[in-house]
Write a protein that holds these residues in place. Structure first.
Motif, PDB file in Angstrom:
ATOM      1  N   PHE A   1       0.822  -1.050   0.124  1.00 31.26           N
ATOM      2  CA  PHE A   1      -0.054   0.012   0.123  1.00 31.26           C
ATOM      3  C   PHE A   1       0.855   1.344   0.044  1.00 31.26           C
ATOM      4  N   MET A   2       1.996   1.224   0.590  1.00 29.61           N
ATOM      5  CA  MET A   2       3.018   2.333   0.677  1.00 29.61           C
ATOM      6  C   MET A   2       3.509   2.298  -0.454  1.00 29.61           C
ATOM      7  N   LEU A   3       3.872   1.251  -1.105  1.00 27.44           N
ATOM      8  CA  LEU A   3       4.633   1.582  -2.620  1.00 27.44           C
ATOM      9  C   LEU A   3       3.555   2.067  -3.544  1.00 27.44           C
ATOM     10  N   MET A   4       2.360   1.748  -3.511  1.00 28.03           N
ATOM     11  CA  MET A   4       1.399   2.349  -4.330  1.00 28.03           C
ATOM     12  C   MET A   4       1.076   3.794  -4.186  1.00 28.03           C
ATOM     13  N   GLN A   5       1.596   4.484  -2.802  1.00 25.43           N
ATOM     14  CA  GLN A   5       1.537   5.848  -2.544  1.00 25.43           C
ATOM     15  C   GLN A   5       2.861   6.586  -3.119  1.00 25.43           C
ATOM     16  N   ALA A   6       3.609   5.746  -3.459  1.00 23.21           N
ATOM     17  CA  ALA A   6       5.133   6.508  -3.607  1.00 23.21           C
ATOM     18  C   ALA A   6       5.057   7.434  -4.811  1.00 23.21           C
ATOM     19  N   PRO A   7       4.468   7.244  -5.869  1.00 20.54           N
ATOM     20  CA  PRO A   7       4.494   8.163  -7.020  1.00 20.54           C
ATOM     21  C   PRO A   7       3.661   9.550  -6.854  1.00 20.54           C
ATOM     22  N   PHE A   8       2.556   9.438  -5.874  1.00 19.35           N
ATOM     23  CA  PHE A   8       1.947  10.390  -5.454  1.00 19.35           C
ATOM     24  C   PHE A   8       2.727  11.269  -4.543  1.00 19.35           C
ATOM     25  N   LEU A   9       3.427  10.658  -3.671  1.00 22.27           N
ATOM     26  CA  LEU A   9       4.285  11.403  -2.339  1.00 22.27           C
ATOM     27  C   LEU A   9       5.468  11.737  -2.853  1.00 22.27           C
ATOM     28  N   ALA A  10       6.197  11.219  -3.926  1.00 26.71           N
ATOM     29  CA  ALA A  10       7.636  11.662  -4.327  1.00 26.71           C
ATOM     30  C   ALA A  10       8.096  12.854  -4.452  1.00 26.71           C
ATOM     31  N   ARG A  11       7.009  13.724  -4.792  1.00 27.29           N
ATOM     32  CA  ARG A  11       7.189  15.197  -5.298  1.00 27.29           C
ATOM     33  C   ARG A  11       7.287  15.990  -3.999  1.00 27.29           C
ATOM     34  N   TYR A  12       7.014  15.384  -2.959  1.00 28.99           N
ATOM     35  CA  TYR A  12       7.120  16.200  -1.605  1.00 28.99           C
ATOM     36  C   TYR A  12       8.183  15.591  -0.858  1.00 28.99           C
ATOM     37  N   LEU A  13       9.138  14.689  -1.299  1.00 31.52           N
ATOM     38  CA  LEU A  13      10.293  14.195  -0.528  1.00 31.52           C
ATOM     39  C   LEU A  13      11.249  15.502  -0.606  1.00 31.52           C
ATOM     40  N   GLU A  14      11.982  15.734   0.422  1.00 29.92           N
ATOM     41  CA  GLU A  14      12.992  16.912   0.522  1.00 29.92           C
ATOM     42  C   GLU A  14      14.220  15.988   0.250  1.00 29.92           C
ATOM     43  N   SER A  15      15.317  16.633  -0.829  1.00 28.86           N
ATOM     44  CA  SER A  15      16.460  16.083  -0.776  1.00 28.86           C
ATOM     45  C   SER A  15      17.085  16.653   0.163  1.00 28.86           C
ATOM     46  N   ASP A  16      18.379  16.092   0.343  1.00 28.58           N
ATOM     47  CA  ASP A  16      19.502  16.345   1.159  1.00 28.58           C
ATOM     48  C   ASP A  16      20.672  17.077   0.182  1.00 28.58           C
ATOM     49  N   PRO A  17      20.915  18.341   0.509  1.00 26.04           N
ATOM     50  CA  PRO A  17      21.920  18.885  -0.320  1.00 26.04           C
ATOM     51  C   PRO A  17      23.047  18.335  -0.268  1.00 26.04           C
ATOM     52  N   GLU A  18      23.522  17.850   0.817  1.00 22.82           N
ATOM     53  CA  GLU A  18      24.994  17.172   0.860  1.00 22.82           C
ATOM     54  C   GLU A  18      25.180  16.141  -0.135  1.00 22.82           C
ATOM     55  N   LYS A  19      23.925  15.128  -0.147  1.00 20.76           N
ATOM     56  CA  LYS A  19      23.944  13.891  -0.693  1.00 20.76           C
ATOM     57  C   LYS A  19      23.929  14.288  -2.241  1.00 20.76           C
ATOM     58  N   ASP A  20      23.058  15.132  -2.618  1.00 16.30           N
ATOM     59  CA  ASP A  20      22.936  15.587  -3.959  1.00 16.30           C
ATOM     60  C   ASP A  20      24.128  16.131  -4.492  1.00 16.30           C
ATOM     61  N   HIS A  21      25.104  16.755  -3.618  1.00 20.61           N
ATOM     62  CA  HIS A  21      26.188  17.404  -4.036  1.00 20.61           C
ATOM     63  C   HIS A  21      27.343  16.463  -4.317  1.00 20.61           C
ATOM     64  N   ALA A  22      27.174  15.363  -3.604  1.00 19.78           N
ATOM     65  CA  ALA A  22      28.348  14.375  -3.663  1.00 19.78           C
ATOM     66  C   ALA A  22      28.063  13.390  -5.023  1.00 19.78           C
ATOM     67  N   ARG A  23      26.785  13.560  -5.427  1.00 20.39           N
ATOM     68  CA  ARG A  23      26.584  12.629  -6.722  1.00 20.39           C
ATOM     69  C   ARG A  23      27.164  13.356  -7.832  1.00 20.39           C
TER      70      ARG A  23
END
Length: 182
Positions: free
Chosen positions: A160-182
């Motif tokens: 059920f949570m996985l079914m909600q993931a596409p709907f909720l994905a846009r609200y996930l906050e990214s971690d700037p430090e992890k994004d910078h390391a990529r």
């Protein structure tokens, strides 16, 4: 870790059922539900209300199952727990400043109030459907099939949570430090 501990009663219930039958399994369920409450209390110093309600309902309906030698009570217990969860989630729309799901500490998920409300209602519907399906299977299929369904149903919240993931994905906050390391 908490999720694994919360699954312990149903997994041990299933194992005990296939080794010793419904009445031993019911006793195992009662004991492990209270063990989960105790473990949680020892680890955090708090008693989780949902765990305690589940343990009490297991004791009441499990006790009736064992005392009256009638497995219908333990089958009913699961649906009543699901209805209780649905009622608690629904009541939170009218009690307090946030719905119940929004009160759970979140680190990566920041949702607008309207989205929390829809998500909360989705879980209300999920629990009510699960209660109905449990009753249907308990009344129309063999006891062994019902136990197998209970064991398989431990994966349903994840689905059920996985079914909600596409709907909720846009609200996930990214971690700037992890994004910078990529």
């Amino acid at each position: 870790m908490n999720a694994l501990i919360d699954l312990l009663p149903i997994v041990l219930f299933g194992a005990a059922y296939f080794l010793r039958g419904i009445y031993v399994a019911t006793g195992v369920l009662i004991v492990t539900c209270f063990a989960v409450v105790a473990i949680s209390w020892l680890r955090t110093g708090k008693v989780q209300k949902m765990q305690l309600v589940t343990a009490i309902m297991a004791a009441v309906f499990g006790g009736m199952t064992i005392y009256l030698h009638n497995p219908e009570f333990i089958k009913l217990k699961f649906s009543l727990v699901y209805v209780f969860f649905a009622a608690a989630l629904l009541a939170s729309h009218f009690i307090g400043d946030k719905v119940l799901l929004a009160r759970i500490p979140q680190e990566a998920l920041k949702l607008p109030d309207a989205v929390w409300r829809r998500l909360n209602l989705a879980w209300v519907i999920y629990f009510l459907l699960l209660a109905a399906v449990n009753l249907y299977i308990a009344q129309n299929f063999s006891e062994a099939f019902w136990v197998k369904f209970k064991l398989a149903s431990v994966f349903l919240p994840v689905v059920f949570m996985l079914m909600q993931a596409p709907f909720l994905a846009r609200y996930l906050e990214s971690d700037p430090e992890k994004d910078h390391a990529r």
